[in-house]
Motif scaffolding. Structure first.
Motif, short mmCIF file in Angstrom:
data_model
loop_
_atom_site.label_atom_id
_atom_site.label_comp_id
_atom_site.label_asym_id
_atom_site.label_seq_id
_atom_site.Cartn_x
_atom_site.Cartn_y
_atom_site.Cartn_z
N LYS A 203 0.84 -1.20 0.00
CA LYS A 203 0.00 0.00 0.00
C LYS A 203 0.87 1.25 0.00
O LYS A 203 0.58 2.22 -0.69
N TYR A 204 1.95 1.20 0.79
CA TYR A 204 2.88 2.33 0.80
C TYR A 204 3.54 2.51 -0.57
O TYR A 204 3.76 3.63 -1.03
N LYS A 205 3.86 1.39 -1.23
CA LYS A 205 4.47 1.46 -2.56
C LYS A 205 3.51 2.10 -3.56
O LYS A 205 3.93 2.88 -4.43
N TYR A 206 2.22 1.77 -3.43
CA TYR A 206 1.20 2.35 -4.31
C TYR A 206 1.10 3.86 -4.07
O TYR A 206 1.01 4.64 -5.02
N MET A 207 1.12 4.26 -2.80
CA MET A 207 1.09 5.69 -2.47
C MET A 207 2.32 6.39 -3.04
O MET A 207 2.22 7.51 -3.57
N GLU A 208 3.47 5.73 -2.92
CA GLU A 208 4.71 6.32 -3.44
C GLU A 208 4.62 6.53 -4.94
O GLU A 208 5.06 7.57 -5.46
N LEU A 209 4.04 5.56 -5.66
CA LEU A 209 3.90 5.68 -7.11
C LEU A 209 3.04 6.89 -7.47
O LEU A 209 3.40 7.68 -8.35
N ASN A 210 1.89 7.04 -6.78
CA ASN A 210 1.00 8.16 -7.05
C ASN A 210 1.67 9.50 -6.75
O ASN A 210 1.57 10.46 -7.54
N LEU A 211 2.35 9.58 -5.61
CA LEU A 211 3.00 10.82 -5.23
C LEU A 211 4.15 11.16 -6.18
O LEU A 211 4.38 12.33 -6.50
N SER A 212 4.87 10.13 -6.63
CA SER A 212 5.99 10.36 -7.56
C SER A 212 5.47 10.89 -8.90
O SER A 212 6.11 11.76 -9.52
N GLN A 213 4.31 10.39 -9.34
CA GLN A 213 3.72 10.87 -10.59
C GLN A 213 3.28 12.33 -10.46
O GLN A 213 3.49 13.14 -11.36
N THR B 299 5.51 19.97 -0.38
CA THR B 299 4.74 19.03 0.45
C THR B 299 4.92 17.60 -0.05
O THR B 299 5.07 16.67 0.75
N LEU B 300 4.92 17.42 -1.37
CA LEU B 300 5.09 16.08 -1.94
C LEU B 300 6.46 15.50 -1.60
O LEU B 300 6.57 14.31 -1.29
N VAL B 301 7.48 16.33 -1.65
CA VAL B 301 8.83 15.87 -1.30
C VAL B 301 8.87 15.41 0.16
O VAL B 301 9.44 14.36 0.48
N GLU B 302 8.22 16.18 1.04
CA GLU B 302 8.18 15.81 2.46
C GLU B 302 7.38 14.53 2.66
O GLU B 302 7.76 13.67 3.47
N ASP B 303 6.27 14.38 1.93
CA ASP B 303 5.46 13.16 2.04
C ASP B 303 6.23 11.93 1.56
O ASP B 303 6.12 10.85 2.14
#
Length: 209
Positions: free
Chosen positions: A69-79, A167-171
């Motif tokens: 789930k964290y990996k999925y969040m990371e993918l969305n935030l990276s995009q 904010t995205l970088v911090e997340d």
């Protein structure tokens, strides 16, 4: 506060520390809203007694699901981060053009420029002084603005995009910390299971002998 502590006044320094920690925790929750914090498994024995952790495999499977789930969040935030990193230079470039047009609008001299006709194809143009510009707003929508209004809008958009990128970088940094916590938890559960199996094998060997 326990019954034994009722009526006892806490030192001001201790109260201040408690309030500061509470405010910090609330700020972190608000800051990373939508990203659950991974809890470090300090006591593996207690963790394995929780519902759903009947076996080490089940516990590891649950931890791996959380990790994915964290990996999925990371993918969305990276995009989102990539989109913003592409948008910010475009907004900045458009602002520079508007500032140049702002200087030229009070003169009678036309402005010579090049505009993109197709991919890698530019066309030379002469633009007379003007107080109006058209901005693409996305979704095939274009609106006409006064130069002052367009500049104010783009400056606001640039500020918002820069703030969102920060904010995205911090997340993403926060997410990486959660990855580490989950990985350590999985290693602790795995080692706990190895020790448990080793003890069981020793007991079986002792019984046979």
């Amino acid at each position: 506060m326990s019954p034994a502590e009722e009526g006892v006044v806490q030192p001001l320094s201790k109260m201040a520390t408690t309030i500061d920690n509470s405010h910090t925790a609330q700020a972190t929750k608000k800051k990373h809203l939508g990203i659950p914090e991974a809890v470090f498994v300090e006591d593996v024995d207690s963790f394995m007694k929780q519902p759903g952790n009947e076996t080490a495999d089940a516990a590891l499977r649950r931890l791996d699901e959380q990790y994915q789930k964290y990996k999925y969040m990371e993918l969305n935030l990276s995009q989102k981060k990539l989109r913003l990193k592409n948008q910010i230079p475009q907004i900045t470039q458009t602002l520079e053009i508007l500032r140049h047009m702002q200087k030229k609008k009070e003169t009678t001299e036309p402005m010579e420029t090049h505009f993109l006709l197709a991919d890698n194809v530019y066309c030379k143009a002469t633009v007379p002084p003007t107080e109006k510009v058209c901005l693409w707003l996305g979704a095939n929508v274009m609106l006409e603005y006064d130069i002052d209004e367009a500049q104010a809008l783009l400056e606001k958009n640039l500020s918002t995009a820069s703030r969102n990128l920060e904010t995205l970088v911090e997340d993403l940094d926060f997410l990486r910390d959660q990855f580490t916590t989950i990985e350590v938890n999985m290693a602790r559960v795995y080692n706990w299971d190895v020790k448990r199996r080793s003890k069981e094998n020793l007991l079986k060997s002792a019984e046979k002998s």
